[in-house]
Write a protein that holds these residues in place. Sequence first.
Motif, PDB file in Angstrom:
ATOM      1  N   SER A 177       0.485  -1.436  -0.352  1.00  0.00           N
ATOM      2  CA  SER A 177      -0.202   0.105   0.064  1.00  0.00           C
ATOM      3  C   SER A 177       1.028   1.129   0.390  1.00  0.00           C
ATOM      4  O   SER A 177       0.265   2.031  -0.639  1.00  0.00           O
ATOM      5  CB  SER A 177      -1.026  -0.177   1.363  1.00  0.00           C
ATOM      6  OG  SER A 177      -0.114   0.230   2.470  1.00  0.00           O
TER       7      SER A 177
ATOM      8  N   ILE B 201       2.239   1.424  -3.336  1.00  0.00           N
ATOM      9  CA  ILE B 201       1.353   2.175  -4.661  1.00  0.00           C
ATOM     10  C   ILE B 201       0.589   3.644  -4.025  1.00  0.00           C
ATOM     11  O   ILE B 201       0.662   4.816  -5.421  1.00  0.00           O
ATOM     12  CB  ILE B 201      -0.223   1.269  -4.433  1.00  0.00           C
ATOM     13  CG1 ILE B 201      -0.149   0.126  -4.441  1.00  0.00           C
ATOM     14  CG2 ILE B 201      -1.064   2.296  -4.677  1.00  0.00           C
ATOM     15  CD1 ILE B 201      -0.158  -0.507  -5.766  1.00  0.00           C
TER      16      ILE B 201
ATOM     17  N   ASN C 161       1.909   6.792  -7.141  1.00  0.00           N
ATOM     18  CA  ASN C 161       0.088   6.861  -8.074  1.00  0.00           C
ATOM     19  C   ASN C 161       1.053   8.871  -7.700  1.00  0.00           C
ATOM     20  O   ASN C 161       0.712   9.796  -8.289  1.00  0.00           O
ATOM     21  CB  ASN C 161      -0.957   6.607  -6.622  1.00  0.00           C
ATOM     22  CG  ASN C 161      -1.804   7.545  -7.305  1.00  0.00           C
ATOM     23  OD1 ASN C 161      -2.113   7.192  -8.934  1.00  0.00           O
ATOM     24  ND2 ASN C 161      -2.892   8.143  -6.611  1.00  0.00           N
TER      25      ASN C 161
ATOM     26  N   LYS D   7      -5.031   4.635  -7.509  1.00  0.00           N
ATOM     27  CA  LYS D   7      -4.596   3.144  -7.280  1.00  0.00           C
ATOM     28  C   LYS D   7      -5.083   2.528  -7.252  1.00  0.00           C
ATOM     29  O   LYS D   7      -4.019   1.206  -6.799  1.00  0.00           O
ATOM     30  CB  LYS D   7      -5.036   4.060  -5.321  1.00  0.00           C
ATOM     31  CG  LYS D   7      -4.452   5.580  -4.797  1.00  0.00           C
ATOM     32  CD  LYS D   7      -4.453   5.614  -2.781  1.00  0.00           C
ATOM     33  CE  LYS D   7      -4.286   6.586  -2.621  1.00  0.00           C
ATOM     34  NZ  LYS D   7      -4.656   7.074  -1.158  1.00  0.00           N
TER      35      LYS D   7
ATOM     36  N   PHE E 115      -3.556   1.077 -10.272  1.00  0.00           N
ATOM     37  CA  PHE E 115      -1.417   0.722 -10.116  1.00  0.00           C
ATOM     38  C   PHE E 115      -1.599  -0.456  -9.518  1.00  0.00           C
ATOM     39  O   PHE E 115      -0.569  -1.582  -9.679  1.00  0.00           O
ATOM     40  CB  PHE E 115      -1.162   2.079  -8.820  1.00  0.00           C
ATOM     41  CG  PHE E 115      -0.751   3.186  -9.451  1.00  0.00           C
ATOM     42  CD1 PHE E 115       0.621   2.795 -11.004  1.00  0.00           C
ATOM     43  CD2 PHE E 115      -0.761   4.524  -9.558  1.00  0.00           C
ATOM     44  CE1 PHE E 115       0.333   3.982 -12.148  1.00  0.00           C
ATOM     45  CE2 PHE E 115      -0.596   5.359 -10.493  1.00  0.00           C
ATOM     46  CZ  PHE E 115       0.379   5.267 -11.089  1.00  0.00           C
ATOM     47  N   ASP E 116      -2.480  -0.864  -8.656  1.00  0.00           N
ATOM     48  CA  ASP E 116      -2.828  -1.992  -7.654  1.00  0.00           C
ATOM     49  C   ASP E 116      -3.146  -2.904  -8.346  1.00  0.00           C
ATOM     50  O   ASP E 116      -2.464  -4.594  -8.518  1.00  0.00           O
ATOM     51  CB  ASP E 116      -3.614  -1.320  -6.690  1.00  0.00           C
ATOM     52  CG  ASP E 116      -4.025  -2.940  -5.932  1.00  0.00           C
ATOM     53  OD1 ASP E 116      -2.941  -3.692  -5.070  1.00  0.00           O
ATOM     54  OD2 ASP E 116      -5.133  -3.152  -4.880  1.00  0.00           O
TER      55      ASP E 116
ATOM     56  N   THR F 267       0.560  -3.999 -10.416  1.00  0.00           N
ATOM     57  CA  THR F 267       1.618  -4.112 -10.042  1.00  0.00           C
ATOM     58  C   THR F 267       1.879  -5.721  -8.896  1.00  0.00           C
ATOM     59  O   THR F 267       0.839  -6.420  -8.523  1.00  0.00           O
ATOM     60  CB  THR F 267       1.578  -3.327  -8.237  1.00  0.00           C
ATOM     61  OG1 THR F 267       1.283  -1.995  -9.496  1.00  0.00           O
ATOM     62  CG2 THR F 267       2.825  -3.198  -7.634  1.00  0.00           C
TER      63      THR F 267
ATOM     64  N   THR G  30       5.658  -3.108 -12.197  1.00  0.00           N
ATOM     65  CA  THR G  30       4.275  -2.146 -12.222  1.00  0.00           C
ATOM     66  C   THR G  30       4.833  -2.545 -14.316  1.00  0.00           C
ATOM     67  O   THR G  30       5.224  -1.633 -14.602  1.00  0.00           O
ATOM     68  CB  THR G  30       4.758  -0.519 -11.724  1.00  0.00           C
ATOM     69  OG1 THR G  30       4.461  -0.244 -10.713  1.00  0.00           O
ATOM     70  CG2 THR G  30       3.078   0.159 -12.824  1.00  0.00           C
TER      71      THR G  30
END
Length: 102
Positions: A25, A28, A32, A53, A56-57, A60, A73
Motif C-alpha cells: 500500500s 501504491i 501514484n 491507486k 496501479f494496484d 503491480t 508495475t
Amino acid sequence: MRRFISLILLVVIIYVLSATNPGRSEYIDWVNHKTMDQSSNMLKRGILSIAGKSIFDARTTKSDYVVFSIYKTDFSDVGMGKMTTLGIFNEFIPLSSLEKEK
C-alpha cells in the motif's frame, strides 16, 4: 567474544531491514504521487487522483525478500512500458523508470 558481537550486530541489521521493508500500500501511494507529480496534463492528474491507486494496484506485483522488496508495475498494455522499484528502509528506489517496449 568477537564472533558473538558480530552475530548480534547481524541480527540487529536484519531486524532493522525487515522492520523497515515498505508494504504494498505504501508503494501504491508512492507510485501514484510520483506519476501525478510528473504529469503536466490536468485531465491525467484528475484521473490519477480518482482511480490511480486501483489502477496501479491491479498492475503491480511484489516480490518480498524479508529485508527488501522488488515491485514491478506493468503498463505495456497501454503503451507506457514497465517500471521496477526497490523498497528498502521505508524508501523506494527506482531501478528502472517506465520503459517502453520496443
